[in-house]
Design a protein around this motif. Structure first.
Motif, PDB file in Angstrom:
ATOM      1  N   ALA A   1       0.898  -1.057  -0.020  1.00 43.20           N
ATOM      2  CA  ALA A   1      -0.026  -0.152  -0.008  1.00 43.20           C
ATOM      3  C   ALA A   1       0.561   1.391  -0.082  1.00 43.20           C
ATOM      4  O   ALA A   1       1.776   1.424   0.672  1.00 43.20           O
ATOM      5  CB  ALA A   1      -0.918  -0.092   1.154  1.00 43.20           C
ATOM      6  N   ARG A   2       0.477   2.163  -0.837  1.00 43.50           N
ATOM      7  CA  ARG A   2       1.065   3.526  -0.825  1.00 43.50           C
ATOM      8  C   ARG A   2       0.824   4.490   0.264  1.00 43.50           C
ATOM      9  O   ARG A   2      -0.404   4.790   0.394  1.00 43.50           O
ATOM     10  CB  ARG A   2       0.897   4.215  -2.211  1.00 43.50           C
ATOM     11  N   VAL A   3       1.801   4.907   1.037  1.00 44.10           N
ATOM     12  CA  VAL A   3       1.337   5.723   2.324  1.00 44.10           C
ATOM     13  C   VAL A   3       1.410   7.208   1.604  1.00 44.10           C
ATOM     14  O   VAL A   3       2.133   7.937   0.899  1.00 44.10           O
ATOM     15  CB  VAL A   3       2.327   5.665   3.294  1.00 44.10           C
ATOM     16  N   VAL A   4       0.178   7.828   1.863  1.00 45.89           N
ATOM     17  CA  VAL A   4      -0.048   9.155   1.596  1.00 45.89           C
ATOM     18  C   VAL A   4       0.215  10.080   2.695  1.00 45.89           C
ATOM     19  O   VAL A   4      -0.227   9.794   3.814  1.00 45.89           O
ATOM     20  CB  VAL A   4      -1.380   9.409   0.933  1.00 45.89           C
ATOM     21  N   ARG A   5       0.971  11.209   2.612  1.00 48.35           N
ATOM     22  CA  ARG A   5       1.327  11.796   3.765  1.00 48.35           C
ATOM     23  C   ARG A   5       0.112  13.000   4.240  1.00 48.35           C
ATOM     24  O   ARG A   5      -0.551  13.282   3.432  1.00 48.35           O
ATOM     25  CB  ARG A   5       2.359  12.981   3.491  1.00 48.35           C
ATOM     26  N   ASN A   6      -0.013  12.858   5.380  1.00 50.77           N
ATOM     27  CA  ASN A   6      -1.164  13.458   6.214  1.00 50.77           C
ATOM     28  C   ASN A   6      -0.849  15.132   6.158  1.00 50.77           C
ATOM     29  O   ASN A   6       0.013  15.333   6.611  1.00 50.77           O
ATOM     30  CB  ASN A   6      -1.418  13.061   7.382  1.00 50.77           C
ATOM     31  N   SER A   7      -1.588  15.812   5.304  1.00 46.92           N
ATOM     32  CA  SER A   7      -1.488  17.182   5.352  1.00 46.92           C
ATOM     33  C   SER A   7      -2.760  18.068   5.099  1.00 46.92           C
ATOM     34  O   SER A   7      -3.525  17.501   4.290  1.00 46.92           O
ATOM     35  CB  SER A   7      -0.354  17.646   4.495  1.00 46.92           C
ATOM     36  N   LYS A   8      -2.918  19.058   6.056  1.00 47.44           N
ATOM     37  CA  LYS A   8      -4.270  19.762   5.744  1.00 47.44           C
ATOM     38  C   LYS A   8      -4.220  20.591   4.250  1.00 47.44           C
ATOM     39  O   LYS A   8      -5.246  21.073   3.658  1.00 47.44           O
ATOM     40  CB  LYS A   8      -4.744  20.791   6.757  1.00 47.44           C
ATOM     41  N   PHE A   9      -2.973  20.768   3.710  1.00 51.21           N
ATOM     42  CA  PHE A   9      -2.775  21.458   2.632  1.00 51.21           C
ATOM     43  C   PHE A   9      -2.697  20.415   1.504  1.00 51.21           C
ATOM     44  O   PHE A   9      -2.389  20.939   0.160  1.00 51.21           O
ATOM     45  CB  PHE A   9      -1.510  22.202   2.676  1.00 51.21           C
ATOM     46  N   ARG A  10      -3.062  19.433   1.499  1.00 56.18           N
ATOM     47  CA  ARG A  10      -2.649  18.369   0.355  1.00 56.18           C
ATOM     48  C   ARG A  10      -3.684  18.565  -0.627  1.00 56.18           C
ATOM     49  O   ARG A  10      -3.444  18.138  -1.850  1.00 56.18           O
ATOM     50  CB  ARG A  10      -3.072  16.820   0.891  1.00 56.18           C
ATOM     51  N   HIS A  11      -5.019  19.328  -0.493  1.00 54.24           N
ATOM     52  CA  HIS A  11      -5.765  19.325  -1.388  1.00 54.24           C
ATOM     53  C   HIS A  11      -5.896  20.760  -1.865  1.00 54.24           C
ATOM     54  O   HIS A  11      -7.115  21.177  -2.429  1.00 54.24           O
ATOM     55  CB  HIS A  11      -7.054  18.866  -1.142  1.00 54.24           C
ATOM     56  N   ILE A  12      -5.075  21.553  -1.817  1.00 51.97           N
ATOM     57  CA  ILE A  12      -5.051  22.987  -2.083  1.00 51.97           C
ATOM     58  C   ILE A  12      -4.949  22.984  -3.750  1.00 51.97           C
ATOM     59  O   ILE A  12      -4.776  22.275  -4.485  1.00 51.97           O
ATOM     60  CB  ILE A  12      -3.677  23.706  -1.876  1.00 51.97           C
TER      61      ILE A  12
ATOM     62  N   HIS B   1       8.082  19.209   0.726  1.00 55.62           N
ATOM     63  CA  HIS B   1       6.922  18.209   0.168  1.00 55.62           C
ATOM     64  C   HIS B   1       6.248  18.728  -0.991  1.00 55.62           C
ATOM     65  O   HIS B   1       5.479  19.768  -0.868  1.00 55.62           O
ATOM     66  CB  HIS B   1       6.126  17.848   1.359  1.00 55.62           C
ATOM     67  N   TYR B   2       6.373  18.231  -2.109  1.00 54.78           N
ATOM     68  CA  TYR B   2       5.485  18.673  -3.151  1.00 54.78           C
ATOM     69  C   TYR B   2       4.131  18.585  -3.055  1.00 54.78           C
ATOM     70  O   TYR B   2       3.716  17.362  -2.510  1.00 54.78           O
ATOM     71  CB  TYR B   2       6.128  17.859  -4.584  1.00 54.78           C
ATOM     72  N   ILE B   3       3.369  19.351  -3.246  1.00 57.97           N
ATOM     73  CA  ILE B   3       2.024  19.413  -3.169  1.00 57.97           C
ATOM     74  C   ILE B   3       1.367  19.288  -4.457  1.00 57.97           C
ATOM     75  O   ILE B   3       0.817  18.209  -4.712  1.00 57.97           O
ATOM     76  CB  ILE B   3       1.151  20.646  -2.422  1.00 57.97           C
ATOM     77  N   ASN B   4       1.227  20.175  -5.440  1.00 55.83           N
ATOM     78  CA  ASN B   4       0.725  20.242  -6.789  1.00 55.83           C
ATOM     79  C   ASN B   4       1.338  21.303  -7.641  1.00 55.83           C
ATOM     80  O   ASN B   4       2.220  22.188  -7.004  1.00 55.83           O
ATOM     81  CB  ASN B   4      -0.656  20.330  -6.376  1.00 55.83           C
ATOM     82  N   THR B   5       0.798  21.470  -8.919  1.00 67.09           N
ATOM     83  CA  THR B   5       1.176  22.389  -9.808  1.00 67.09           C
ATOM     84  C   THR B   5       0.300  23.117 -10.309  1.00 67.09           C
ATOM     85  O   THR B   5      -1.024  22.510 -10.742  1.00 67.09           O
ATOM     86  CB  THR B   5       2.095  21.728 -10.863  1.00 67.09           C
ATOM     87  N   TYR B   6      -0.166  24.427 -10.062  1.00 65.08           N
ATOM     88  CA  TYR B   6      -1.276  25.007 -11.109  1.00 65.08           C
ATOM     89  C   TYR B   6      -0.806  25.235 -12.504  1.00 65.08           C
ATOM     90  O   TYR B   6       0.603  26.048 -12.605  1.00 65.08           O
ATOM     91  CB  TYR B   6      -1.487  26.437 -10.265  1.00 65.08           C
ATOM     92  N   SER B   7      -1.380  24.995 -13.239  1.00 68.56           N
ATOM     93  CA  SER B   7      -0.904  25.205 -14.636  1.00 68.56           C
ATOM     94  C   SER B   7      -2.051  26.042 -15.410  1.00 68.56           C
ATOM     95  O   SER B   7      -3.298  25.991 -15.364  1.00 68.56           O
ATOM     96  CB  SER B   7      -0.841  23.744 -15.639  1.00 68.56           C
ATOM     97  N   SER B   8      -1.602  26.891 -16.473  1.00 68.51           N
ATOM     98  CA  SER B   8      -2.318  27.755 -17.392  1.00 68.51           C
ATOM     99  C   SER B   8      -1.745  27.641 -18.618  1.00 68.51           C
ATOM    100  O   SER B   8      -0.651  27.234 -19.019  1.00 68.51           O
ATOM    101  CB  SER B   8      -2.509  28.958 -16.714  1.00 68.51           C
TER     102      SER B   8
END
Length: 503
Positions: free
Chosen positions: A2-13, A302-309
Motif C-alpha cells: 500500500a502507498r502511504v499518503v502523507r497527512n497534511s491539511k494542505f494536500r488538496h489545495i 514536500h511537493y503538493i501540486n502544480t497550477y497550470s495555465s
C-alpha cells in the motif's frame, strides 16, 4: 504494498483563476529584462511597473477597480529612468518604495482611493547614494521606516526612511547582488551573488557572519529566509537544470536537500508563506506555479501540486495574509502579469465544507503595526513582527498577540525631523490639526513630506471596511444586472416568433 499518503491539511489545495471581469487588463507592462517580479500588492492597492518613454513609471490602482484600465490613467512618474523594483511598506498600506536605473530610491505616499487626476511626480522621500542602478528594495519586517536597497554598484544600503539617512553600508560583494532577504525578526539578511556564494550578513554592522557555495550553475540564484532560520534557494546546476535547495544557516556549504525540477531557463522566484510554511515557485516565462510544504524534519520540502495555465507569466505579485478571503478558505492569492497586458488574479484555496472560520488554516499573521522604531533596531533590539488574528482583521477589529511597539509621532530628540510612515498600535483618533491632515511640508534634510500616518480608532476602521465591502458588492450587483439585461434581450428574440404563432 500500500502507498502511504502523507497527512497534511494542505494536500488538496487548488488554484483557480478569476474571471476576466475580476482581473485587470489593458496594462502596458514593462519590457525590462531585469530579473524582478514587476508587481507588488497589498490589501488596498495593486502596483505594476509599466513601460514608459523618457523615464520610469509604475501604475497604482485600488484593488476594487477591476476591469479595463484606461490608457491615460495617472501613474507614479518621478524617476528619470526605468523602474526596476517596487515594494509596499508592511506598516502602512499607502506607502511604497521604488528602485530605478536612475540610481535613486524613492518612497511615495499614495492617497486613499489611488491617483485620480494627475501623475504623481513628487516623492515623499528621495534616497540618493547608489552609483549604479538600484535593482532591489526590501522593507524591514518589524522595524518602522527601515528600508534596504541593493544596487549594481555591489553595495547594500540600509536606510532610515523617516530621516532619509543611511544606517549601514554593506560592501562585501565582489559581483552583482542577485537577491536579498531579511530573516523573520530582521536581525540578519541573506544574499545571493553572481559569484555563486550565499552570505549571511549582520545588517547593523555589515559583517559577514557565514558564507558558503550555493548553486553551481552560472544563471542567477535566489535565496530567502524561512521562519525558523533556515534558508530556501532556487538556482541552476552545472547542466543548467533548475533546482531548489534548503540550507542550514550555520552550515551554508552543504545543502540539507537539493532537488532538480526541469531544464527550463527561466529564473524561479520563491514566495514563502511564513504562517503556513507553504512555498510557491513561479518561473519567469513559465505557465505553471509549483507549490510545496516545508517541515522541519526530513525530507523537509514536500511537493503538493502544480497550477497550470496556457499563458506564460511576465511577473508576479502575492497578497499578504491580511487580504485573504477567509470565507472561501483562500490561503494565497497571486497577481500574474501576462505579456498581453492582463493582470490575472489566481486564488489558492483549501476545500472545506464548513463556512465557519478555519482556525487551523489561519494562524495569527503579521499585522500592519510595527514592533519597534528604526532607532531601537539600530541600538540592537530585535523583535518579531507584531501578530494579529486573521479573523479580527477581516471583521474590522484588531487583537495583537504581543504588546511591544512604539507609538507614533515626530521624533524631536534629533536635529533632523523624522517622517513616520507606519501605523501605531494605539488607537488614537486623528485631530483636524494633526500632521496627518495638515498640508505637506518639505523636509529640508531628506526631501521628504511631513506625512504622519496615525492609528485610527477601531470603530472608524470597521466603518471603512463596511464601506469597502458595500462598494465591492455594488460592483458585483452591477455586473449581474448587465448580464440579466443581456439575457433578457436574447430571450426576447425567441419569444417574439412564439407570440406571433399564438395570434
Amino acid at each position: 504494498m500500500a502507498r502511504v499518503v502523507r497527512n497534511s491539511k494542505f494536500r488538496h489545495i487548488f488554484g483557480q483563476a478569476a474571471k476576466k471581469q475580476d482581473c485587470y487588463e489593458n496594462i502596458r507592462i514593462t519590457k525590462s529584462a531585469w530579473d524582478s517580479t514587476f508587481c507588488s500588492v497589498n490589501p488596498k492597492f495593486l502596483a505594476i511597473i509599466t513601460e514608459s518613454a523618457g523615464g520610469g513609471a509604475f501604475l497604482v490602482v485600488p484593488l476594487e477597480k477591476m476591469g479595463r484600465i484606461d490608457r491615460d490613467v495617472p501613474l507614479v512618474t518621478g524617476h528619470k529612468a526605468a523602474v526596476l523594483d517596487i515594494a509596499w511598506c508592511p506598516h502602512n498600506d499607502n506607502v511604497i518604495a521604488s528602485g530605478s536605473e536612475d540610481c535613486t530610491v524613492k518612497v511615495w505616499q499614495i492617497p486613499d482611493g489611488g491617483l485620480t487626476s494627475n501623475n504623481l511626480t513628487q516623492a515623499a522621500v528621495d534616497l540618493v547614494a547608489h552609483q549604479r542602478r538600484v535593482g532591489q528594495v526590501v522593507w524591514h519586517p518589524s522595524a518602522l521606516n527601515v528600508l534596504l536597497s541593493a544596487g549594481g554598484d555591489m553595495k547594500i544600503f540600509i536606510w532610515n526612511v523617516g530621516k532619509a539617512t543611511i544606517l549601514t553600508t554593506i560592501d562585501c560583494h565582489p559581483e552583482v547582488i542577485l537577491s536579498v532577504s531579511w530573516n523573520y525578526s530582521g536581525s540578519r539578511i541573506v544574499t545571493s551573488c553572481k559569484d555563486k556564494i550565499f552570505r549571511i550578513i549582520n545588517p547593523r554592522t555589515g559583517h559577514v557572519v557565514k558564507s558558503g557555495m550555493g548553486h553551481q550553475g552560472a544563471k542567477p540564484a535566489r535565496a530567502i529566509y524561512l521562519r525558523d532560520g533556515r534558508i530556501f534557494s532556487t538556482g541552476f546546476s552545472r547542466m543548467s537544470e533548475r533546482q531548489y535547495a534548503l540550507w542550514d544557516g550555520d552550515n551554508l556549504g552543504n545543502a540539507l536537500t537539493m532537488e532538480e525540477l526541469d531544464s527550463s531557463n527561466g529564473i524561479l522566484f520563491p514566495f514563502y508563506d511564513e504562517d503556513t510554511s507553504l512555498i510557491f515557485l513561479c518561473g519567469k516565462g513559465d505557465s505553471t506555479i509549483r507549490y510545496f510544504e516545508y517541515t522541519s524534519e526530513a525530507p523537509y520540502i514536500h511537493y503538493i501540486n502544480t497550477y497550470s495555465s496556457s499563458d506564460p507569466q511576465r511577473g508576479m505579485g502575492v497578497m499578504p495574509k491580511r487580504g485573504m478571503n477567509i470565507s472561501t478558505c483562500e490561503i494565497a492569492r497571486f497577481y500574474k502579469l501576462l505579456n498581453s497586458g492582463l493582470c490575472e488574479v489566481i486564488g489558492f484555496t483549501v476545500p472545506r465544507k464548513s463556512e465557519l472560520f478555519q482556525e487551523d488554516l489561519y494562524p495569527d499573521t503579521a499585522a500592519e503595526e510595527h514592533a519597534m522604531t528604526a532607532d531601537e533596531w539600530m541600538d540592537g533590539k530585535d523583535a518579531e513582527p507584531r501578530l494579529a488574528s486573521v479573523r479580527d482583521l477581516n471583521s474590522g477589529t484588531k487583537s495583537h498577540s504581543n504588546n511591544n511597539g512604539g507609538g507614533l509621532g515626530v521624533n524631536n530628540t534629533n536635529q533632523k525631523q523624522e517622517v513616520v510612515f507606519g501605523k501605531s498600535s494605539t488607537n488614537q483618533k486623528t485631530s483636524p490639526t494633526s500632521p496627518q491632515n495638515s498640508s505637506p511640508q518639505k523636509n529640508g534634510n531628506g526631501g521628504g513630506t511631513n506625512l504622519l500616518s496615525q492609528g485610527q480608532h477601531a470603530d472608524n476602521e470597521f466603518l471603512e471596511k463596511l464601506v469597502e465591502e458595500m462598494r465591492r458588492v455594488k460592483i458585483i450587483v452591477k455586473g449581474h444586472e448587465r448580464r440579466i439585461k443581456t439575457l433578457e434581450e436574447r430571450l426576447s428574440q425567441y419569444e417574439a416568433p412564439v407570440d406571433d404563432l399564438d395570434d
